[in-house]
Write a protein that holds these residues in place. Structure first.
Motif, PDB file in Angstrom:
ATOM      1  N   PRO A   1      57.425 -14.228 -57.597  1.00  0.00           N
ATOM      2  CA  PRO A   1      56.981 -15.585 -57.934  1.00  0.00           C
ATOM      3  C   PRO A   1      55.630 -15.572 -58.639  1.00  0.00           C
ATOM      4  O   PRO A   1      54.773 -14.721 -58.369  1.00  0.00           O
ATOM      5  N   MET A   2      55.413 -16.553 -59.523  1.00  0.00           N
ATOM      6  CA  MET A   2      54.208 -16.579 -60.360  1.00  0.00           C
ATOM      7  C   MET A   2      52.928 -16.592 -59.530  1.00  0.00           C
ATOM      8  O   MET A   2      51.946 -15.937 -59.883  1.00  0.00           O
ATOM      9  N   ILE A   3      52.932 -17.338 -58.409  1.00  0.00           N
ATOM     10  CA  ILE A   3      51.723 -17.408 -57.598  1.00  0.00           C
ATOM     11  C   ILE A   3      51.304 -16.029 -57.125  1.00  0.00           C
ATOM     12  O   ILE A   3      50.114 -15.695 -57.069  1.00  0.00           O
ATOM     13  N   TYR A   4      52.281 -15.158 -56.829  1.00  0.00           N
ATOM     14  CA  TYR A   4      51.939 -13.821 -56.338  1.00  0.00           C
ATOM     15  C   TYR A   4      51.689 -12.850 -57.482  1.00  0.00           C
ATOM     16  O   TYR A   4      51.093 -11.798 -57.270  1.00  0.00           O
ATOM     17  N   LYS A   5      52.148 -13.201 -58.702  1.00  0.00           N
ATOM     18  CA  LYS A   5      51.706 -12.419 -59.857  1.00  0.00           C
ATOM     19  C   LYS A   5      50.208 -12.606 -60.063  1.00  0.00           C
ATOM     20  O   LYS A   5      49.483 -11.659 -60.369  1.00  0.00           O
ATOM     21  N   ILE A   6      49.755 -13.851 -59.911  1.00  0.00           N
ATOM     22  CA  ILE A   6      48.328 -14.141 -60.103  1.00  0.00           C
ATOM     23  C   ILE A   6      47.495 -13.537 -58.970  1.00  0.00           C
ATOM     24  O   ILE A   6      46.502 -12.840 -59.219  1.00  0.00           O
ATOM     25  N   THR A   7      47.907 -13.780 -57.728  1.00  0.00           N
ATOM     26  CA  THR A   7      47.133 -13.229 -56.608  1.00  0.00           C
ATOM     27  C   THR A   7      47.256 -11.715 -56.526  1.00  0.00           C
ATOM     28  O   THR A   7      46.421 -11.061 -55.900  1.00  0.00           O
ATOM     29  N   GLY A   8      48.283 -11.165 -57.175  1.00  0.00           N
ATOM     30  CA  GLY A   8      48.400  -9.715 -57.230  1.00  0.00           C
ATOM     31  C   GLY A   8      47.280  -9.057 -58.007  1.00  0.00           C
ATOM     32  O   GLY A   8      47.057  -7.851 -57.881  1.00  0.00           O
ATOM     33  N   VAL A   9      46.543  -9.842 -58.793  1.00  0.00           N
ATOM     34  CA  VAL A   9      45.399  -9.300 -59.530  1.00  0.00           C
ATOM     35  C   VAL A   9      44.395  -8.693 -58.566  1.00  0.00           C
ATOM     36  O   VAL A   9      43.816  -7.629 -58.834  1.00  0.00           O
ATOM     37  N   TRP A  10      44.148  -9.356 -57.431  1.00  0.00           N
ATOM     38  CA  TRP A  10      43.197  -8.816 -56.455  1.00  0.00           C
ATOM     39  C   TRP A  10      43.900  -8.271 -55.204  1.00  0.00           C
ATOM     40  O   TRP A  10      43.239  -7.944 -54.233  1.00  0.00           O
ATOM     41  N   GLY A  11      45.229  -8.158 -55.253  1.00  0.00           N
ATOM     42  CA  GLY A  11      45.953  -7.601 -54.106  1.00  0.00           C
ATOM     43  C   GLY A  11      46.059  -6.099 -54.171  1.00  0.00           C
ATOM     44  O   GLY A  11      47.047  -5.516 -53.692  1.00  0.00           O
ATOM     45  N   ASN A  12      45.081  -5.445 -54.774  1.00  0.00           N
ATOM     46  CA  ASN A  12      45.066  -3.992 -54.911  1.00  0.00           C
ATOM     47  C   ASN A  12      43.616  -3.549 -55.005  1.00  0.00           C
ATOM     48  O   ASN A  12      42.709  -4.383 -55.126  1.00  0.00           O
ATOM     49  N   HIS A  13      43.395  -2.261 -54.982  1.00  0.00           N
ATOM     50  CA  HIS A  13      42.025  -1.755 -54.951  1.00  0.00           C
ATOM     51  C   HIS A  13      41.259  -2.078 -56.231  1.00  0.00           C
ATOM     52  O   HIS A  13      40.171  -2.671 -56.196  1.00  0.00           O
ATOM     53  N   GLU A  14      41.821  -1.694 -57.393  1.00  0.00           N
ATOM     54  CA  GLU A  14      41.084  -1.831 -58.645  1.00  0.00           C
ATOM     55  C   GLU A  14      40.813  -3.304 -58.979  1.00  0.00           C
ATOM     56  O   GLU A  14      39.692  -3.677 -59.356  1.00  0.00           O
ATOM     57  N   GLY A  15      41.845  -4.131 -58.858  1.00  0.00           N
ATOM     58  CA  GLY A  15      41.662  -5.549 -59.171  1.00  0.00           C
ATOM     59  C   GLY A  15      40.718  -6.237 -58.211  1.00  0.00           C
ATOM     60  O   GLY A  15      39.931  -7.111 -58.602  1.00  0.00           O
ATOM     61  N   SER A  16      40.794  -5.862 -56.930  1.00  0.00           N
ATOM     62  CA  SER A  16      39.903  -6.488 -55.956  1.00  0.00           C
ATOM     63  C   SER A  16      38.456  -6.099 -56.212  1.00  0.00           C
ATOM     64  O   SER A  16      37.536  -6.907 -56.010  1.00  0.00           O
ATOM     65  N   MET A  17      38.217  -4.873 -56.684  1.00  0.00           N
ATOM     66  CA  MET A  17      36.846  -4.477 -57.005  1.00  0.00           C
ATOM     67  C   MET A  17      36.329  -5.206 -58.246  1.00  0.00           C
ATOM     68  O   MET A  17      35.133  -5.525 -58.337  1.00  0.00           O
ATOM     69  N   LEU A  18      37.232  -5.517 -59.185  1.00  0.00           N
ATOM     70  CA  LEU A  18      36.811  -6.310 -60.345  1.00  0.00           C
ATOM     71  C   LEU A  18      36.450  -7.731 -59.906  1.00  0.00           C
ATOM     72  O   LEU A  18      35.473  -8.314 -60.397  1.00  0.00           O
ATOM     73  N   LEU A  19      37.224  -8.287 -58.972  1.00  0.00           N
ATOM     74  CA  LEU A  19      36.878  -9.601 -58.417  1.00  0.00           C
ATOM     75  C   LEU A  19      35.538  -9.531 -57.686  1.00  0.00           C
ATOM     76  O   LEU A  19      34.706 -10.447 -57.794  1.00  0.00           O
ATOM     77  N   TRP A  20      35.325  -8.464 -56.926  1.00  0.00           N
ATOM     78  CA  TRP A  20      34.046  -8.247 -56.239  1.00  0.00           C
ATOM     79  C   TRP A  20      32.891  -8.282 -57.240  1.00  0.00           C
ATOM     80  O   TRP A  20      31.883  -8.969 -57.037  1.00  0.00           O
ATOM     81  N   LEU A  21      33.060  -7.541 -58.368  1.00  0.00           N
ATOM     82  CA  LEU A  21      32.007  -7.486 -59.384  1.00  0.00           C
ATOM     83  C   LEU A  21      31.789  -8.853 -60.025  1.00  0.00           C
ATOM     84  O   LEU A  21      30.645  -9.254 -60.282  1.00  0.00           O
ATOM     85  N   LEU A  22      32.877  -9.596 -60.289  1.00  0.00           N
ATOM     86  CA  LEU A  22      32.755 -10.923 -60.872  1.00  0.00           C
ATOM     87  C   LEU A  22      31.928 -11.841 -59.972  1.00  0.00           C
ATOM     88  O   LEU A  22      31.048 -12.572 -60.447  1.00  0.00           O
ATOM     89  N   ILE A  23      32.207 -11.799 -58.684  1.00  0.00           N
ATOM     90  CA  ILE A  23      31.455 -12.637 -57.740  1.00  0.00           C
ATOM     91  C   ILE A  23      30.000 -12.171 -57.669  1.00  0.00           C
ATOM     92  O   ILE A  23      29.068 -12.986 -57.581  1.00  0.00           O
ATOM     93  N   LEU A  24      29.793 -10.861 -57.742  1.00  0.00           N
ATOM     94  CA  LEU A  24      28.432 -10.315 -57.685  1.00  0.00           C
ATOM     95  C   LEU A  24      27.594 -10.814 -58.855  1.00  0.00           C
ATOM     96  O   LEU A  24      26.457 -11.281 -58.665  1.00  0.00           O
ATOM     97  N   VAL A  25      28.130 -10.740 -60.073  1.00  0.00           N
ATOM     98  CA  VAL A  25      27.346 -11.192 -61.228  1.00  0.00           C
ATOM     99  C   VAL A  25      27.247 -12.721 -61.246  1.00  0.00           C
ATOM    100  O   VAL A  25      26.267 -13.277 -61.774  1.00  0.00           O
TER     101      VAL A  25
END
Length: 661
Positions: A80-104
């Protein structure tokens, strides 16, 4: 093409972060205004670049670009599309990019809303924040690059972990990261203050809103995670003292201590060294939580990664920032002498006791979490530290916090009187004892856990109401009610948060003490009794989901011959991931939940069925919501808003430009 641009934006952001880390710091040291001013556009540029990079990765997930290795490993066209989007941070690499986005983003917020800070101090804060960003840029680009390509793109992906394909856990990580990363601002303020050798009331006023915002986000994230564990794992619990749960709980406790300690710095210019240390430790435990989740050294049902090599990188980041900050703290400790004095019986002393209890309880959780690893490395023993240890070691400290909280809130600043503070609380104490006695008389078991929880919870809730009412002064009832509406939002936020804590304590104790459980093999059409309810397994059927196959049961629950609920627990199987999940059937109620889980078919016929009657379940998350709501109400108070008082301070102290009490 878009993903390449996202990768390039990340590299460019890395270069700008290095500039922001160095140039403003040199400018602050030399007094060069132009160099200090470079921090502002650099911080804003990073938000734009990392934001674009994150959107590029999101686009790759939405369009199922399986030429990207990360999309292939964590997505599928049938998802489902909602989990395609949330899948961006449902893994190590994507979640670290989200971490960096929030940090900056937090760094940019310090630029946008920090105009009242002295230029030298703001430059140092932004430079320290950029230094943290540089470390995570390097970590992502060199060890966890989300934009790696596959030479031969496959036709489809391997799907996201089915446990993450759930609304509760989909939004749980972003809120946790907002809390984890939000504490980086408290850390940056602390290190900048150490560089200057100056901590005053203005510093306490400025650090509080950042810490409060981080604490609110952590509260929401922990609540979402608890709620997810309750209905998704099928174990029937809300908290399991799992290493990942503990990883978020430890900084939450330190952030709560930092919030209360910063009040003393702002009001009395005392506890300066201790507050700085708490700010360092709060962020340090956030980094430690990141290490626990991603190193693979400790087993968890919902860890993001199992890669010790990446864990070593995070450990190096932790050592650099914590080691550097603590070394600077040791060098500058003598410069942070307290100017305010207070008696042993005072509001300040109560807040010190609060701090000690919160900090020690956090270290208890840390010891229990890390001890299996220590035992394996140094004692060559395999140990498991479970709920019995945490319940026995952690609970006494939190009981003490609940007992002290109402009295401490009523004490006067500088010099107080226990008798005077306790006098208005007698009705709250009598109500708590009466309801605890009633609970003990009505319960069928002789456990003291439930009545003690009622005692503590009612004491905290009633005490917070008495504290708020006492702030209306004396006079007729109508006048006090009018003054109640004019009280500062910070006072209302404090009351709501403390009341939320009391409700959560009461709910957890009642939930654990008075729940009923039945585990059996039931055949279709069979009925059995659990507590006051009659449970009937009507049937079991297969249901086809969008990307899973479900074994769904139809179970009815009746009381006194009247049907009260039809529940549909499921066991889902995700073919692409080759993984099953459990979906509990829950009938939510104000006083209790009816909770049913369907298990596997049995060899002799029938199905494994687990039935629970769980009192006060929703009160647990209701209390969490109230705690977070109280924090938001306090943030809306202009006295705690970022930038508040800057104008007044600028008029009073032209050379300072920092809000002061």
């Amino acid at each position: 093409m878009i993903t390449e641009l996202g990768h390039f934006a990340l590299v460019l952001g890395f270069a700008i972060a290095i500039v922001q880390m160095v140039i403003p710091l040199v400018g602050a040291h030399k007094g060069w205004r132009g160099w200090m001013a470079m921090a502002d556009p650099a911080a804003t540029s990073q938000v734009i670049l990392v934001g674009f990079s994150f959107l590029a990765l999101t686009y790759a997930f939405v369009v199922s670009d399986f030429s990207l290795r990360l999309v292939f490993l964590n997505s599928h066209t049938d998802k489902p599309m909602i989990y395609k989007i949330t899948g961006v941070w449902g893994n190590h690499e994507g979640s670290m990019l989200l971490w960096l986005l929030i940090l900056v983003l937090f760094g940019a917020c310090a630029t946008w809303f920090g105009q009242g800070l002295r230029p030298e101090f703001r430059a140092r804060v932004l430079a320290v924040q950029a230094a943290v960003s540089v470390a995570f840029y390097a970590f992502i680009l060199f060890t966890s690059n989300p934009f790696l390509r596959l030479a031969v793109p496959p036709l489809n992906g391997q799907d996201l972990n089915p446990l993450l394909q759930d609304p509760g856990l989909a939004f749980h990580p972003p809120f946790l990261y907002l809390g984890y990363v939000g504490l980086s601002m408290s850390f940056s303020f602390a290190v900048a203050a150490l560089m200057e050798g100056r901590v005053d009331a203005a510093w306490g006023r400025w650090v509080r809103p950042w810490t409060l915002a981080a604490w609110v986000f952590l509260t929401i994230g922990i609540g979402l995670g608890s709620w997810w564990a309750y209905y998704e794992l099928g174990w029937g619990g809300f908290w399991f003292w799992d290493p990942v749960e503990n990883a978020s709980f430890m900084p939450w406790l330190f952030a709560a201590a930092l919030l209360h300690s910063a009040i003393v710095v702002e009001k009395r210019e005392a506890l300066k060294s201790w507050t700085i240390l708490l700010a360092i430790m709060a962020f340090g435990f956030s980094l430690l939580g990141t290490f626990i989740v991603r190193s693979g050294l400790l087993t968890s049902v919902h860890a993001f990664a199992n890669d010790p090599e990446r864990g070593v990188w995070i450990l190096i980041i932790l050592a650099i920032f914590m080691g550097g900050a603590l070394t600077l703290f040791a060098a500058r400790a003598n410069a942070m002498r307290a100017s305010g004095v207070f008696q042993s019986v005072s509001r300040e002393s109560a807040l010190v006791l609060n701090n000690i209890l919160l900090a020690v309880s956090s270290f208890v959780v840390f010891v229990g979490t890390i001890w299996p690893l220590v035992a394996e490395m140094f004692l060559d023993r395999t140990l498991s530290v479970g709920p019995p240890f945490f319940d026995a070691a952690f609970t006494p400290f939190f009981v003490a916090i609940c007992l002290v909280l109402p009295v401490g809130a009523m004490l006067a600043w500088k010099r107080g009187s226990l008798a005077k503070a306790a006098r208005p609380l007698w009705p709250a104490a009598l109500l708590a004892v009466a309801l605890a006695g009633l609970a003990y008389a009505l319960q069928t078991s002789r456990s003291s856990l439930g009545p003690i929880g009622v005692l503590l919870g009612v004491w905290v809730v009633a005490g917070s109401l008495v504290d708020l009412w006492s702030r209306t002064g004396r006079g007729d009832l109508a006048g006090r009610i009018r003054r109640l509406g004019r009280l500062p939002r910070g006072d209302w936020g404090k009351m709501v948060s403390h009341a939320g804590l009391g409700i959560t304590v009461l709910a957890i104790a009642g939930h654990l003490a008075w729940q009923e459980e039945d585990i059996r093999v039931a055949r279709e059409g069979e009925s059995y009794a659990v507590g006051a309810y009659e449970v009937t397994l009507v049937g079991v059927r297969e249901v086809q989901g969008p990307n899973y196959i479900s074994t769904m049961a139809d179970i009815t629950m009746s009381r006194d011959g009247r049907r009260v609920a039809t529940l549909n627990p499921e066991k889902r199987y995700y073919p692409v991931a080759d993984m099953p999940t459990t979906e509990a059937g829950i009938r939510n109620g104000f006083w209790r939940d009816l909770y049913v889980v369907i298990g596997d078919p049995q060899t002799g016929g029938g199905w494994a069925v687990r039935t629970h009657i769980k009192p006060f379940s929703n009160w647990i998350w209701g209390g969490s919501i109230l705690m977070a709501l109280g924090g938001l109400i306090s943030l809306s108070d202009r006295r705690l808003r970022v930038g508040a008082g800057a104008g007044r301070t600028a008029r009073r102290e032209p050379s300072d430009g920092v809000p002061a009490e």
